[in-house]
Design an enzyme around this catalytic site. Sequence first.
Site, PDB file in Angstrom:
ATOM      1  N   GLY A 160       0.874  -0.758   0.267  1.00  0.00           N
ATOM      2  CA  GLY A 160       0.008  -0.330   0.283  1.00  0.00           C
ATOM      3  C   GLY A 160       1.078   1.541   0.163  1.00  0.00           C
ATOM      4  O   GLY A 160       0.677   2.248  -0.744  1.00  0.00           O
TER       5      GLY A 160
ATOM      6  N   TYR B  96       9.870   2.395   1.799  1.00  0.00           N
ATOM      7  CA  TYR B  96      10.765   1.739   2.499  1.00  0.00           C
ATOM      8  C   TYR B  96      11.695   1.518   2.187  1.00  0.00           C
ATOM      9  O   TYR B  96      12.594   0.394   1.920  1.00  0.00           O
ATOM     10  CB  TYR B  96      10.110   0.311   2.014  1.00  0.00           C
TER      11      TYR B  96
ATOM     12  N   HIS C   9       9.031   3.244   6.865  1.00  0.00           N
ATOM     13  CA  HIS C   9       8.963   1.840   7.335  1.00  0.00           C
ATOM     14  C   HIS C   9       9.882   1.594   7.356  1.00  0.00           C
ATOM     15  O   HIS C   9      10.558   0.441   8.229  1.00  0.00           O
ATOM     16  CB  HIS C   9       7.716   1.489   6.759  1.00  0.00           C
TER      17      HIS C   9
END
Length: 274
Positions: free
Chosen positions: A150, A156, A162
Site C-alpha cells: 500500500g 520502505y 517504514h
Amino acid sequence: MAARKALIVLAHAERTSFNYAMKKAAVEALKRKGWEVTVSDLYAMNFNPILSRKDITGELKNPENFQYPAESALAYKEGRLSPDIVAEQKKLEASDLVIFQFPLQWFGVPAILKGWFERVLVGEFAYTYAAMYDKGPFRNKKAVLSITTGGSGSMYSLQGVHGDMNIILWPIQSGTLHFCGFQVLEPQLTYSVGHIPTDARIQVLEDWKKRLENIWDETPLYFAPSSFFDLNFQAGFLMKKEVQEEQKNKKFGLSVGHHLGKSIPTDNQIKARE
C-alpha cells in the site's frame, strides 16, 4: 527435454485484485514459454492455515505431550499427513520454480500464506538440521516473492518511515525459503499499488511478463554459504573463526542477517550480486 514446472501460490481473496492480475500475467507468460503451470489459490481453495493435531492421521507418538514439529516430521516419513498438506507438498515437489504472489500485510505475509508455510514445509520434507540453507532439500529449485504494498517505495527506503525493505524481506527470503534450500531470486516489488494510475499498472504487468520470459536464467540473491559455519550443536552452529577473521577488515557485512556489526550490503535482499 521435459518442460519446466512452475507453482504459483496466490494469497489474495479477490479476483478483481492486482495480485490476481499478477497471477494471471505470470500464468500467461510462463505457459507461452513452454512452462507447465500449477496454481494454489489459497483463498479459493479455502486452505486451512491453522496447524493442529488434525494434520496427522493415525496414532500420535506422544499424545500426552503433543509437539507439532516432531509429530509432523514423523507423519511425513510414514505417509500420515492430512491429504490437503500432502497435495501441496506434491505440487511443490514437482516444481522447478515457485512464485509467491501476495500483498504485504503488517510487514509480513498474509496469515493464510504463513499457515501454508507452517503446515506444508514440515521437517524431513523441507529441512533437517543436517540439510538446510544451501544444502536444503529444495536447493535445485528457485523461488521468487511477488509482493504488492500500500505504501510507496520511498516509505520502505533507508530514510523512509517504514524502514529498509531489505530488513522486512530477510525473515521470509532467508528464514523460510533459503532455509529450505531454495535459490531465491530478486523479489518483484510493486509499491503503492492502490495509488498508481491504470497505465502504470498495465506497464507493471507487462514488465512482469517480460521478466518471466527468462526468469530461470537469473542470478539468485546472495546468502552466506553454509560452509562458513560449524554446523553442529557442539559448536553452536557459529561462523567459523577463520571466516570471521577473513571478514574482519571488510567494510560491509555479508548480508542483512550476517552483518557482523557492520553496514549491510546495499539491497542485499532486493538485488543479486553482479
